[in-house]
Design a protein around this motif. Structure first.
Motif: not given
Length: 197
Positions: A33-37, A61-69
């Motif tokens: 996993p490298i990201g989350f949207a 839509i918010v794109v993050q490297e993980d759900e907490a970043s």
């Protein structure tokens, strides 16, 4: 870093009775996993989706490297009537560019504009399904978005999609363009394909 990559495997989370969309982004070679949207909308907008097509309601839509970043990029679509406009904003809240859907397009497509409003690319769809090309103004290919089959049960009973976003070598050396084209891959789902679900 998410935007330093050239290939992304995007998997929409399959959820029955969902009112917002979520996507996991993976390295297609390692499966890591490298990201989350995630789609972020108000409670009122969620309720409106029960009676009005979600294509007409504004979304983010918010794109993050993980759900907490912190967000790497944010994709916003305003109220839609005939043509959608989708804005892309970077982590510093600076506009990167925007997309505009084409009024008439057989396979689906939209134009890509930089922050100054200049058109820099086109996204052209294939009428047979999930096969989109990202082309610069001279027709050179900047990247592709192709659907990955998710399995019969998932395809029949949910609207979840899996797709690959592949960017050319030239794009990889330009993080701003990479951000815009990664957002374009996600916008295909937001602007076109989700219209039918």
């Amino acid at each position: 870093m998410l935007l330093d990559r050239q290939t992304f495997l995007v998997k929409e989370r399959a959820e029955l009775m969902r009112l917002t969309d979520r996507y996991d982004i993976f390295d297609p070679e390692t499966g890591e996993p490298i990201g989350f949207a995630e789609e972020k909308i108000s409670g009122f907008a969620k309720l409106l989706r029960l009676v009005i097509s979600k294509q007409l309601i504004p979304t983010t839509i918010v794109v993050q490297e993980d759900e907490a970043s912190e967000p790497v990029i944010t994709i916003k679509r305003g109220l839609t009537l005939l043509r959608s406009k989708v804005d892309v904003i970077d982590k510093n809240q600076t506009p990167v560019g925007f997309f505009k859907s084409k009024l008439f397009s057989l396979g689906g497509g939209f134009t890509v504009h930089n922050a100054a409003g200049e058109q820099i690319a086109n996204v052209q769809g294939n009428w047979k399904g999930w096969d989109f090309k990202l082309l610069d103004m001279s027709g050179q290919e900047l990247g592709r978005v192709n659907k990955k089959w998710a399995g019969a049960i998932k395809e029949i009973f949910t609207s979840a999609d899996n797709y690959m976003i592949s960017l050319s070598d030239e794009v990889g050396s330009n993080p701003g363009l990479a951000a815009l084209l990664l957002a374009a891959g996600l916008a295909i789902d937001i602007v076109f394909k989700e219209a039918n679900t």
